[in-house]
Design a protein around this motif. Structure first.
Motif, mmCIF file in Angstrom:
data_model
loop_
_atom_site.group_PDB
_atom_site.id
_atom_site.type_symbol
_atom_site.label_atom_id
_atom_site.label_comp_id
_atom_site.label_asym_id
_atom_site.label_seq_id
_atom_site.Cartn_x
_atom_site.Cartn_y
_atom_site.Cartn_z
ATOM 1 N N SER A 151 0.835 -1.206 0.000
ATOM 2 C CA SER A 151 0.000 0.000 0.000
ATOM 3 C C SER A 151 0.868 1.254 0.000
ATOM 4 C CB SER A 151 -0.946 0.005 1.204
ATOM 5 O OG SER A 151 -0.237 0.026 2.428
ATOM 6 N N PHE A 152 1.976 1.221 0.742
ATOM 7 C CA PHE A 152 2.900 2.351 0.725
ATOM 8 C C PHE A 152 3.486 2.545 -0.671
ATOM 9 C CE2 PHE A 152 3.934 2.606 5.469
ATOM 10 C CZ PHE A 152 3.391 3.881 5.582
ATOM 11 N N LEU A 153 3.892 1.473 -1.292
ATOM 12 C CA LEU A 153 4.479 1.571 -2.629
ATOM 13 C C LEU A 153 3.496 2.195 -3.613
ATOM 14 C CD1 LEU A 153 6.835 0.948 -4.544
ATOM 15 C CD2 LEU A 153 5.831 -1.336 -4.889
ATOM 16 N N ALA A 154 2.268 1.718 -3.593
ATOM 17 C CA ALA A 154 1.256 2.247 -4.513
ATOM 18 C C ALA A 154 0.977 3.723 -4.242
ATOM 19 C CB ALA A 154 -0.033 1.439 -4.381
ATOM 20 N N ASP A 155 0.874 4.076 -2.962
ATOM 21 C CA ASP A 155 0.564 5.458 -2.612
ATOM 22 C C ASP A 155 1.718 6.392 -2.929
ATOM 23 O OD1 ASP A 155 -1.420 7.261 -1.426
ATOM 24 O OD2 ASP A 155 0.087 7.580 0.111
ATOM 25 N N ARG A 156 2.957 5.948 -2.643
ATOM 26 C CA ARG A 156 4.125 6.788 -2.953
ATOM 27 C C ARG A 156 4.246 7.008 -4.459
ATOM 28 N NH1 ARG A 156 7.473 3.161 1.289
ATOM 29 N NH2 ARG A 156 7.002 4.362 3.180
ATOM 30 N N TYR A 157 4.025 5.955 -5.208
ATOM 31 C CA TYR A 157 4.092 6.089 -6.664
ATOM 32 C C TYR A 157 3.046 7.082 -7.166
ATOM 33 C CZ TYR A 157 3.375 4.987 -11.580
ATOM 34 O OH TYR A 157 3.211 5.084 -12.940
ATOM 35 N N GLN A 158 1.810 6.952 -6.683
ATOM 36 C CA GLN A 158 0.734 7.827 -7.129
ATOM 37 C C GLN A 158 1.009 9.282 -6.738
ATOM 38 O OE1 GLN A 158 -2.214 6.795 -8.934
ATOM 39 N NE2 GLN A 158 -2.053 8.993 -9.292
ATOM 40 N N GLN A 159 1.427 9.492 -5.493
ATOM 41 C CA GLN A 159 1.643 10.857 -5.021
ATOM 42 C C GLN A 159 2.813 11.519 -5.744
ATOM 43 O OE1 GLN A 159 2.779 11.342 -0.909
ATOM 44 N NE2 GLN A 159 2.084 13.462 -0.846
ATOM 45 N N LEU A 160 3.948 10.816 -5.847
ATOM 46 C CA LEU A 160 5.103 11.410 -6.509
ATOM 47 C C LEU A 160 4.845 11.652 -7.985
ATOM 48 C CD1 LEU A 160 8.063 9.497 -4.821
ATOM 49 C CD2 LEU A 160 7.461 11.903 -4.541
ATOM 50 N N THR A 161 4.148 10.728 -8.618
ATOM 51 C CA THR A 161 3.820 10.913 -10.034
ATOM 52 C C THR A 161 2.974 12.168 -10.229
ATOM 53 O OG1 THR A 161 3.881 8.524 -10.429
ATOM 54 C CG2 THR A 161 2.723 9.866 -12.047
ATOM 55 N N ASP A 162 1.987 12.344 -9.378
ATOM 56 C CA ASP A 162 1.110 13.520 -9.495
ATOM 57 C C ASP A 162 1.837 14.814 -9.149
ATOM 58 O OD1 ASP A 162 -0.925 11.815 -10.197
ATOM 59 O OD2 ASP A 162 -1.872 11.800 -8.223
ATOM 60 N N ASP A 163 2.514 14.825 -8.000
ATOM 61 C CA ASP A 163 3.109 16.072 -7.511
ATOM 62 C C ASP A 163 4.312 16.514 -8.322
ATOM 63 O OD1 ASP A 163 1.260 16.431 -5.521
ATOM 64 O OD2 ASP A 163 2.428 15.440 -3.977
ATOM 65 N N LEU A 164 5.119 15.581 -8.788
ATOM 66 C CA LEU A 164 6.279 15.962 -9.574
ATOM 67 C C LEU A 164 5.894 16.398 -10.979
ATOM 68 C CD1 LEU A 164 8.882 13.249 -8.518
ATOM 69 C CD2 LEU A 164 8.598 15.560 -7.642
ATOM 70 N N ALA A 165 4.748 15.949 -11.444
ATOM 71 C CA ALA A 165 4.297 16.318 -12.790
ATOM 72 C C ALA A 165 3.609 17.681 -12.805
ATOM 73 C CB ALA A 165 3.341 15.265 -13.334
ATOM 74 N N GLN A 166 3.110 18.116 -11.647
ATOM 75 C CA GLN A 166 2.377 19.378 -11.570
ATOM 76 C C GLN A 166 3.332 20.512 -11.242
ATOM 77 O OE1 GLN A 166 -0.697 18.679 -8.693
ATOM 78 N NE2 GLN A 166 -1.732 17.158 -9.951
ATOM 79 N N PHE A 167 3.798 21.211 -12.250
ATOM 80 C CA PHE A 167 4.746 22.308 -12.056
ATOM 81 C C PHE A 167 4.022 23.518 -11.482
ATOM 82 C CE2 PHE A 167 7.128 26.033 -13.607
ATOM 83 C CZ PHE A 167 8.368 25.751 -13.061
#
Length: 377
Positions: free
Chosen positions: A234-250
């Motif tokens: 669950s941590f892996l899935a959540d970290r992936y989702q959060q980092l993907t979203d936040d790093l993509a949103q400049f």
């Protein structure tokens, strides 16, 4: 970490080398009291309220969790350190340095020895003009006027001449040359606190791990064998989702991104908590996800010894963390350090903060900033 106060200080000098006195004052405040994030233009202005040599004046913004009373006590020490001698005679006097607290957020403070906002600020152009240069969205909490509005109605006709501009200590760091900084550490190491403080002080977009929302975490600390695998997945899935979203949103209004974790930590914790067969399956999923994740420009690992970690965990008082054994923390530390050694293509900075307190000691925080800044070069 408590939210930091935004305090405006007014600095003035009319004895000796005025510019040098202002520069020394800014440096001492930043290194010993609080983070100086902005410095205004320097103005030369006539002495106000008495006959004397003209002053150099400027305003600075500091960030701190300290109380205004504590700040007052410390700036009086700075004045003394720079050579100011307060005479017993009444009225204004020439002085090598003068430091006044002008504002604290948009709050009102009234004590026997301190009034905020400063009771004379709206009457003094040598305070208002430098404060305007700071670009703050600030409204006087008593008269309900902005700095621009206070300048329009101010009756002070003193000539305020621009003589120079100082660069704030934060601007000198050039941390914006990084696009993405990840700050890591063991449980209780202080990574979230440091990431939050850097984001506030350096105008960065903050990305914090959403561990508090994980329903498996309290269960894991009670029964590791049963809940380790669903927790780590669950941590892996959540970290992936959060980092993907936040790093993509400049964010156009932020200079860079600072996060209190990276996807790397998933593998480190999983290796400690999972059985061998579970870890093989987990690593297969991790390797697929990792390929899609951007690497940080700088990866900071905050090392703290086990005794210090246990003390920090106890102080922050999360009930589900209180039974974490020392052996578990030692395994996590070893896991991080062993993993970091294998990452030859990663820009890594390991800092031992076991003997540092970057919240209570400003000098320790400045040390960390300088260590991070040195990695730019």
């Amino acid at each position: 970490m408590n939210s930091q106060n935004q305090i405006v200080l007014s600095l003035g000098s009319n004895i000796g080398n005025r510019l040098e006195a202002i520069e020394s004052c800014v440096s001492l405040i930043h290194n010993e009291i609080a983070t100086v994030v902005k410095v205004s233009t320097i103005y030369e202005t006539p002495a106000w309220g008495f006959e004397s040599e003209p002053f150099y004046n400027c305003a600075i913004v500091i960030h701190t969790t300290k109380s205004p009373q504590k700040i007052l006590s410390q700036i009086l020490k700075i004045e003394k350190q720079l050579g100011r001698i307060r005479g017993k005679q009444q009225g204004y006097q020439a002085r090598i340095i003068d430091i006044d607290i002008i504002s604290l957020n948009e709050e009102i403070v009234e004590t026997e020895n301190l009034q905020i906002p400063h009771k004379q600020m709206q009457n003094r152009m040598f305070v208002l003009l430098p404060m305007q240069d700071l670009g703050l969205n600030w409204v006087h909490p008593i008269v309900r006027k902005s700095i621009a509005e206070l300048i329009q109605v101010c009756e002070d006709e003193s000539e305020c001449k621009i003589v120079g501009k100082l660069t704030s200590p934060i601007e000198k760091l050039n941390l914006q040359n990084f696009n993405y900084i990840a700050i890591e550490g063991n449980i209780g190491a202080g990574k979230t606190t440091l990431a939050t403080k850097i984001a506030e002080d350096c105008n960065a977009k903050l990305v914090l791990e959403r561990f508090a929302d994980n329903p498996f975490l309290p269960k894991f600390y009670k029964d590791q064998n049963r809940y380790a695998f669903p927790l780590e997945m669950s941590f892996l899935a959540d970290r992936y989702q959060q980092l993907t979203d936040d790093l993509a949103q400049f964010d156009l209004f932020k200079d860079f991104i600072v996060a209190d974790y990276h996807i790397f930590k998933s593998l480190i914790f999983a290796k400690v908590t999972l059985h061998e067969d579970e870890f093989r399956l987990y690593k297969t999923m991790f390797d697929i996800i990792r390929k899609e994740m951007p690497k940080p420009d700088l990866y900071v690992y905050l090392y703290q010894n086990t005794d210090r970690l246990l003390s920090n965990i106890k102080k922050r008082g999360r009930s589900y963390e209180q039974e974490i054994p020392a052996e578990y923390l030692e395994k996590i530390n070893r896991g991080y350090l062993d993993y970091i050694k294998t990452q030859t293509d990663l820009n890594v900075l390991v800092i031992d903060i076991s003997d540092l307190d970057f919240i209570k000691k400003q000098s320790d925080y400045v040390y960390l900033l300088n260590e991070i800044n040195a990695k730019i070069k």
